[in-house]
Design an enzyme around this catalytic site. Structure first.
Site, PDB file in Angstrom:
ATOM      1  CE  LYS A 162      -1.949   3.055   2.574  1.00 54.73           C
ATOM      2  NZ  LYS A 162      -2.075   4.126   1.569  1.00 54.73           N
ATOM      3  CD  GLU A 237      13.528   1.881  10.074  1.00 50.26           C
ATOM      4  OE1 GLU A 237      13.725   2.998  10.595  1.00 50.26           O
ATOM      5  OE2 GLU A 237      14.204   0.883  10.341  1.00 50.26           O
ATOM      6  CB  CYS A 271      12.933   9.675   7.790  1.00 56.47           C
ATOM      7  SG  CYS A 271      13.907   8.626   6.719  1.00 56.47           S
ATOM      8  CD  GLU A 372       9.700  13.520  10.987  1.00 52.28           C
ATOM      9  OE1 GLU A 372       8.582  13.052  11.236  1.00 52.28           O
ATOM     10  OE2 GLU A 372      10.566  12.909  10.336  1.00 52.28           O
TER      11      GLU A 372
HETATM   12  P1  NDP Z   1       1.969   8.602   7.447  1.00 51.76           P
HETATM   13  O1  NDP Z   1       2.284   7.918   8.719  1.00 51.76           O
HETATM   14  O2  NDP Z   1       0.880   9.591   7.416  1.00 51.76           O
HETATM   15  O3  NDP Z   1       1.596   7.515   6.311  1.00 51.76           O
HETATM   16  C1  NDP Z   1       2.460   6.450   5.992  1.00 51.76           C
HETATM   17  C2  NDP Z   1       1.659   5.352   5.320  1.00 51.76           C
HETATM   18  O4  NDP Z   1       0.739   4.797   6.266  1.00 51.76           O
HETATM   19  C3  NDP Z   1       0.804   5.838   4.146  1.00 51.76           C
HETATM   20  O5  NDP Z   1       0.770   4.850   3.159  1.00 51.76           O
HETATM   21  C4  NDP Z   1      -0.564   6.007   4.802  1.00 51.76           C
HETATM   22  O6  NDP Z   1      -1.639   5.956   3.903  1.00 51.76           O
HETATM   23  C5  NDP Z   1      -0.572   4.809   5.724  1.00 51.76           C
HETATM   24  N1  NDP Z   1      -1.544   4.899   6.814  1.00 51.76           N
HETATM   25  C6  NDP Z   1      -2.161   6.008   7.319  1.00 51.76           C
HETATM   26  N2  NDP Z   1      -2.985   5.656   8.321  1.00 51.76           N
HETATM   27  C7  NDP Z   1      -2.903   4.309   8.463  1.00 51.76           C
HETATM   28  C8  NDP Z   1      -3.520   3.366   9.329  1.00 51.76           C
HETATM   29  N3  NDP Z   1      -4.378   3.732  10.264  1.00 51.76           N
HETATM   30  N4  NDP Z   1      -3.207   2.067   9.188  1.00 51.76           N
HETATM   31  C9  NDP Z   1      -2.318   1.670   8.260  1.00 51.76           C
HETATM   32  N5  NDP Z   1      -1.702   2.516   7.395  1.00 51.76           N
HETATM   33  C10 NDP Z   1      -1.981   3.826   7.511  1.00 51.76           C
HETATM   34  O7  NDP Z   1       3.345   9.214   6.951  1.00 51.76           O
HETATM   35  P2  NDP Z   1       3.623  10.121   5.688  1.00 51.76           P
HETATM   36  O8  NDP Z   1       3.164   9.435   4.447  1.00 51.76           O
HETATM   37  O9  NDP Z   1       3.110  11.477   5.985  1.00 51.76           O
HETATM   38  O10 NDP Z   1       5.242  10.113   5.624  1.00 51.76           O
HETATM   39  C11 NDP Z   1       6.013  10.987   6.360  1.00 51.76           C
HETATM   40  C12 NDP Z   1       6.603  10.305   7.570  1.00 51.76           C
HETATM   41  O11 NDP Z   1       7.350   9.166   7.187  1.00 51.76           O
HETATM   42  C13 NDP Z   1       7.576  11.193   8.318  1.00 51.76           C
HETATM   43  O12 NDP Z   1       7.340  11.142   9.688  1.00 51.76           O
HETATM   44  C14 NDP Z   1       8.935  10.578   8.003  1.00 51.76           C
HETATM   45  O13 NDP Z   1       9.909  10.834   8.965  1.00 51.76           O
HETATM   46  C15 NDP Z   1       8.594   9.143   7.880  1.00 51.76           C
HETATM   47  N6  NDP Z   1       9.615   8.435   7.107  1.00 51.76           N
HETATM   48  C16 NDP Z   1      10.494   7.611   7.772  1.00 51.76           C
HETATM   49  C17 NDP Z   1      11.506   6.952   7.104  1.00 51.76           C
HETATM   50  C18 NDP Z   1      12.425   6.017   7.835  1.00 51.76           C
HETATM   51  O14 NDP Z   1      13.005   5.154   7.208  1.00 51.76           O
HETATM   52  N7  NDP Z   1      12.600   6.146   9.145  1.00 51.76           N
HETATM   53  C19 NDP Z   1      11.702   7.128   5.660  1.00 51.76           C
HETATM   54  C20 NDP Z   1      10.729   7.988   5.053  1.00 51.76           C
HETATM   55  C21 NDP Z   1       9.727   8.619   5.783  1.00 51.76           C
HETATM   56  P3  NDP Z   1      -2.246   7.324   3.276  1.00 51.76           P
HETATM   57  O15 NDP Z   1      -1.186   7.866   2.418  1.00 51.76           O
HETATM   58  O16 NDP Z   1      -3.435   6.844   2.549  1.00 51.76           O
HETATM   59  O17 NDP Z   1      -2.565   8.210   4.443  1.00 51.76           O
END
Ligand code: NDP
Length: 480
Positions: A162, A237, A271, A372
């Site tokens: 997803k 992560e 991130c 962050e």
């Molecule tokens: P989110 O946590 O909002 O979303 C991440 C994914 O989870 C998306 O596909 C989202 O879907 C999905 N999601 C949302 N709600 C749920 C739920 N209740 N159950 C299951 N899946 C769900 O993060 P962002 O997309 O905004 O990404 C930014 C974040 O990612 C930052 O905090 C960043 O630091 C972190 N990140 C960390 C990395 C690492 O390796 N440590 C690398 C890259 C980013 P949808 O898009 O439909 O909301």
């Protein structure tokens, strides 16, 4: 995978929202269930495919992707907003990961050990888990799906992916390339739709044996708890508040350049982005001058245009969040050394642009020093010693990436030893990862195992220990 739903997401370019990339049909919870069933059906054949052959599919995918780097990078820039050179870098990094994991097809396995018993051999096997779910964020829409799905696939699992709702097209290209490379249908299926529905349906599905998530701490914590409640394997992560420490003996030109690259590359939406600079007071003003001069010189704009150094934020929500933090920094008494404004004039009118922003005189307790931001905002904190720098950085709840600029080997080694972070850079920015070394963080930044390298493969396998008495008489002679 097709959907019976009529809901559609309009996928637009964050640099120019009149540029519509696609109308993307949204999957439903029922579609997510169907994707898991497809994966269950595809799994036995893929599991029985010899691992080197599974690896060859990835190797062919790497070749196919390499022939399409420019096209993939352009799509990535239009969908996510990062500048073209960064998008190319991301595509190439994904290709490195495909190449690395294609080789793992020859290595995936356990180990042998001597036994306490005569005529007995002990060995372990690494075996696939079955159906696994992968949930990815929008900021690395190509690299994230690649770096999670490649180890899952070479290990023999069937995957339901997803991607983030904001960036589904790049992930779909990955599936296209894998299938062209010979991946049987159903071994990887993509479902596109709102996380709380489609993502949650995967996290809570009883047939999904493991969940690999990257995203925010807030959602990651929920995903972790919900998957763990049904005793599925789970790795998350998450975010970071990555600090660069600059000591008096550092090369200040190098430090300023590295900090600017770490803070404003990918518009700070990484991130591992540098969002904190903890500098010794003896060199603070010279360092800040170097940072501010470079930040002001960055041309903000549409990432497809030559000469642009920083693209837009990904959407209106992200823009509002970043502007909110800028207001918060001001209100807390930090000094705005540059930036801080949304750009709206002329060509900026159709996008989510903001200036590269630097705050100085920040206190460790300020929100801009603790949370962050995920945007191009750097907070500078002044300290008087390495001890104080470590106290500030280790006081953060995150522990993803960190960096020190210094010359003295003892200072550097002490920092490497004592910093609470999953990754440490020396005289280089906080950003970046390479296929062949583990990637990930501690504390609020990550839980459940590292990604990339051979460690990234381990999560997608179970170990089976085998005790084989090849004469059938060993038990008679042993007390164990
Ligand atoms: P989110 O946590 O909002 O979303 C991440 C994914 O989870 C998306 O596909 C989202 O879907 C999905 N999601 C949302 N709600 C749920 C739920 N209740 N159950 C299951 N899946 C769900 O993060 P962002 O997309 O905004 O990404 C930014 C974040 O990612 C930052 O905090 C960043 O630091 C972190 N990140 C960390 C990395 C690492 O390796 N440590 C690398 C890259 C980013 P949808 O898009 O439909 O909301």
């Amino acid at each position: 995978m097709s959907t019976t739903q009529t809901r559609v997401m309009v996928d637009t370019n964050p640099a120019d929202t009149s540029d519509v990339l696609a109308h993307v049909p949204q999957h439903s919870i029922d579609d997510a269930m169907r994707a898991v069933r497809l994966a269950e059906q595809a799994y036995p054949v893929w599991r029985a495919t010899p691992p080197p052959e599974r690896g060859r599919v990835l190797a062919r995918a790497a070749e196919l992707a390499r022939a399409r780097v420019d096209e993939l990078a352009t799509l990535l820039t239009r969908e996510e907003g990062k500048i073209l050179s960064e998008a190319r870098g991301e595509v190439l990094k994904g290709i490195n990961l495909l190449e690395w994991y294609s080789g793992e097809g020859f290595r995936v396995g356990g180990k042998t050990r001597p036994s306490e018993m005569p005529t007995t051999i002990l060995f372990s096997l690494r075996q696939p888990l079955g159906v696994v779910a992968i949930i990815t964020p929008w900021n690395f829409p190509w690299a994230e799906p690649v770096w999670k799905a490649a180890p899952a696939l070479v290990a023999g699992n069937a995957v339901v992916l997803k991607p983030a709702s904001l960036t589904p097209l790049v992930a779909q290209r990955y599936l296209e390339i894998l299938e062209q490379a010979g991946l049987p249908k159903g071994v990887l299926t993509i479902v596109v739709g709102p996380g709380p529905e489609v993502g949650d349906a995967l996290v809570t599905h009883p047939a999904v044996r493991a969940v690999s998530f990257t995203g925010s701490c807030e959602i990651g914590g929920e995903v972790y708890a919900r998957a763990a409640r049904r005793l599925a394997k789970v790795t998350c992560e998450m975010g970071g508040k990555n600090a660069v420490v600059v000591m008096p003996d550092a090369d200040l030109e190098l430090a300023a350049a590295g900090i600017v690259q770490g803070a404003f590359g990918s518009t700070g939406q990484r991130c591992t982005a540098t969002s904190l600079c903890v500098v010794h007071r003896d060199v603070k003003s010279r360092l800040v001058d170097g940072i501010v001069g470079r930040a002001r010189a960055i041309r903000v704009g549409n990432g497809l245009e030559a000469g642009v150094g920083m693209g837009p934020l990904v959407d209106a929500r992200q823009l509002a969040t970043v502007l909110h933090y800028v207001d918060d920094g001001r209100a807390a008494g930090a000094r705005l050394a540059c930036g801080g404004r949304r750009l709206t004039e002329g060509a900026y009118a159709g996008g989510y642009f903001i200036e590269p922003t630097v705050f100085t005189d920040v206190q460790p307790g300020n929100r801009i020093a603790q949370e962050e931001i995920f945007g191009p905002v750097l907070a500078v904190i002044e300290v008087g010693s390495l001890e104080e720098a470590l106290k500030v950085t280790n006081g953060l709840r995150y522990g993803l990436s960190s960096s020190i600029y210094a010359a003295d080997a003892n200072t550097i080694m002490r920092f490497v030893d004592e910093i609470e972070a999953g990754m440490v850079h020396v005289n280089s920015p906080t950003v970046g990862g390479e296929a062949q070394i583990p990637f990930g963080g501690i504390k609020w930044s990550g839980i459940g195992g590292r990604e990339m390298a051979e460690e990234g493969l381990e999560f997608f396998t179970e170990l089976k220990s085998v005790f084989w008495d090849y004469t059938g008489r060993a038990r008679q002679t042993n007390i164990y």
